[in-house]
Design a protein around this motif. Structure first.
Motif, PDB file in Angstrom:
ATOM      1  N   TYR A  97       0.888  -1.174  -0.143  1.00  0.00           N
ATOM      2  CA  TYR A  97      -0.097   0.046   0.076  1.00  0.00           C
ATOM      3  C   TYR A  97       0.878   1.445  -0.184  1.00  0.00           C
ATOM      4  O   TYR A  97       1.507   0.985   0.718  1.00  0.00           O
ATOM      5  N   ARG A  98       0.448   2.199  -1.305  1.00  0.00           N
ATOM      6  CA  ARG A  98       1.521   3.515  -1.094  1.00  0.00           C
ATOM      7  C   ARG A  98       0.360   5.045  -0.685  1.00  0.00           C
ATOM      8  O   ARG A  98      -0.717   4.763  -1.162  1.00  0.00           O
ATOM      9  N   ALA A  99       0.832   5.446  -0.379  1.00  0.00           N
ATOM     10  CA  ALA A  99       0.560   6.730  -0.215  1.00  0.00           C
ATOM     11  C   ALA A  99       1.756   7.914  -0.385  1.00  0.00           C
ATOM     12  O   ALA A  99       2.621   7.488  -0.497  1.00  0.00           O
ATOM     13  N   ARG A 100       1.297   9.010  -0.043  1.00  0.00           N
ATOM     14  CA  ARG A 100       2.240  10.082  -0.057  1.00  0.00           C
ATOM     15  C   ARG A 100       3.555  10.109   1.064  1.00  0.00           C
ATOM     16  O   ARG A 100       4.553  10.597   0.919  1.00  0.00           O
ATOM     17  N   THR A 101       3.141   9.605   1.526  1.00  0.00           N
ATOM     18  CA  THR A 101       3.955   9.541   3.456  1.00  0.00           C
ATOM     19  C   THR A 101       4.668   7.970   3.157  1.00  0.00           C
ATOM     20  O   THR A 101       5.681   8.248   3.970  1.00  0.00           O
ATOM     21  N   GLY A 102       4.388   7.207   2.277  1.00  0.00           N
ATOM     22  CA  GLY A 102       5.301   5.762   2.718  1.00  0.00           C
ATOM     23  C   GLY A 102       4.677   4.836   1.588  1.00  0.00           C
ATOM     24  O   GLY A 102       4.192   4.787   1.253  1.00  0.00           O
ATOM     25  N   LYS A 129      11.510   4.873  10.002  1.00  0.00           N
ATOM     26  CA  LYS A 129      10.619   4.033   9.010  1.00  0.00           C
ATOM     27  C   LYS A 129       9.229   3.657  10.076  1.00  0.00           C
ATOM     28  O   LYS A 129       8.625   3.584   9.435  1.00  0.00           O
ATOM     29  N   GLN A 130       9.823   3.472  11.283  1.00  0.00           N
ATOM     30  CA  GLN A 130       8.750   3.886  12.324  1.00  0.00           C
ATOM     31  C   GLN A 130       7.684   4.323  12.072  1.00  0.00           C
ATOM     32  O   GLN A 130       6.520   4.601  11.619  1.00  0.00           O
ATOM     33  N   GLU A 131       7.888   6.058  11.966  1.00  0.00           N
ATOM     34  CA  GLU A 131       7.562   7.470  12.087  1.00  0.00           C
ATOM     35  C   GLU A 131       6.347   7.002  10.655  1.00  0.00           C
ATOM     36  O   GLU A 131       4.875   7.736   9.842  1.00  0.00           O
ATOM     37  N   LYS A 132       7.211   6.680   9.351  1.00  0.00           N
ATOM     38  CA  LYS A 132       6.454   6.981   7.710  1.00  0.00           C
ATOM     39  C   LYS A 132       5.681   6.004   8.116  1.00  0.00           C
ATOM     40  O   LYS A 132       4.115   5.944   7.630  1.00  0.00           O
ATOM     41  N   LEU A 133       5.905   4.356   8.576  1.00  0.00           N
ATOM     42  CA  LEU A 133       4.368   3.378   8.477  1.00  0.00           C
ATOM     43  C   LEU A 133       3.369   4.034   9.432  1.00  0.00           C
ATOM     44  O   LEU A 133       2.190   3.836   9.099  1.00  0.00           O
ATOM     45  N   MET A 134       3.885   4.598  10.536  1.00  0.00           N
ATOM     46  CA  MET A 134       2.428   5.352  11.166  1.00  0.00           C
ATOM     47  C   MET A 134       1.689   6.003  10.114  1.00  0.00           C
ATOM     48  O   MET A 134       0.318   6.557  10.323  1.00  0.00           O
ATOM     49  N   ALA A 135       2.217   7.291   9.426  1.00  0.00           N
ATOM     50  CA  ALA A 135       1.538   8.227   8.707  1.00  0.00           C
ATOM     51  C   ALA A 135       0.734   7.655   7.892  1.00  0.00           C
ATOM     52  O   ALA A 135       0.236   8.015   7.797  1.00  0.00           O
TER      53      ALA A 135
END
Length: 118
Positions: A30-35, A71-77
Motif C-alpha cells: 500500500y502506497r501513499a504520499r507518506t510512504g 521508518k516507524q514514523e513513516k509507517l504510522m503516517a
C-alpha cells in the motif's frame, strides 16, 4: 536486483503466513504520499500494518533491527492515510514486524505483534 527478489519473496511468504494464521489481507504494498506499508491485514477487529524485513544471513543484525525510528514514523503516517482513505476511524490498529530469514532452501518466519505500537 537480487535484494528486490529477496524482498518480494519475503513479502509473499509473510502474506501466506498471515493468511494461514487467519488474517484477511486488505492490501499489499500500500502506497501513499507518506510512504509504503508492505502488508495491511485485518485480524479480528484490528487493522494490522506489517513491515516485512527479509535477510539471507545475520551479517547486518536481525531483520527487525532495520525498522528504524524514522521508518516507524513513516509507517504510522502511511497507516493513518490508509485508515482515512478506507473510513476505518473507529477500528483499532497495530504495527507488526515480520522477520523472514532465508538460508538456502530453509525459510523461517518470526512474527512480532505490536512491535512498536504506542
Amino acid at each position: 536486483m537480487e535484494h528486490i527478489r529477496t524482498g518480494d519473496a519475503g513479502e509473499q511468504a509473510a502474506a501466506a503466513h498471515l493468511k494461514a494464521a487467519g488474517y484477511d489481507i486488505l492490501a499489499l504494498k500500500y502506497r501513499a504520499r507518506t510512504g509504503e506499508v508492505d502488508i495491511v491485514a485485518k485480524h479480528g477487529g484490528t487493522v494490522v500494518f506489517a513491515e516485512v524485513k527479509t535477510r539471507r544471513g545475520g551479517l547486518y543484525g536481525t531483520p527487525a533491527e532495520a525498522v528504524t525510528r524514522r521508518k516507524q514514523e513513516k509507517l504510522m503516517a502511511t497507516a493513518l492515510c490508509f485508515m482515512k482513505h478506507h473510513g476505518l476511524y473507529d477500528r483499532p490498529m497495530r504495527f507488526d514486524v515480520i522477520e523472514v530469514m532465508l538460508s538456502g532452501n530453509v525459510l523461517k518466519i518470526n512474527h512480532i505483534e505490536n512491535a512498536f505500537g504506542r
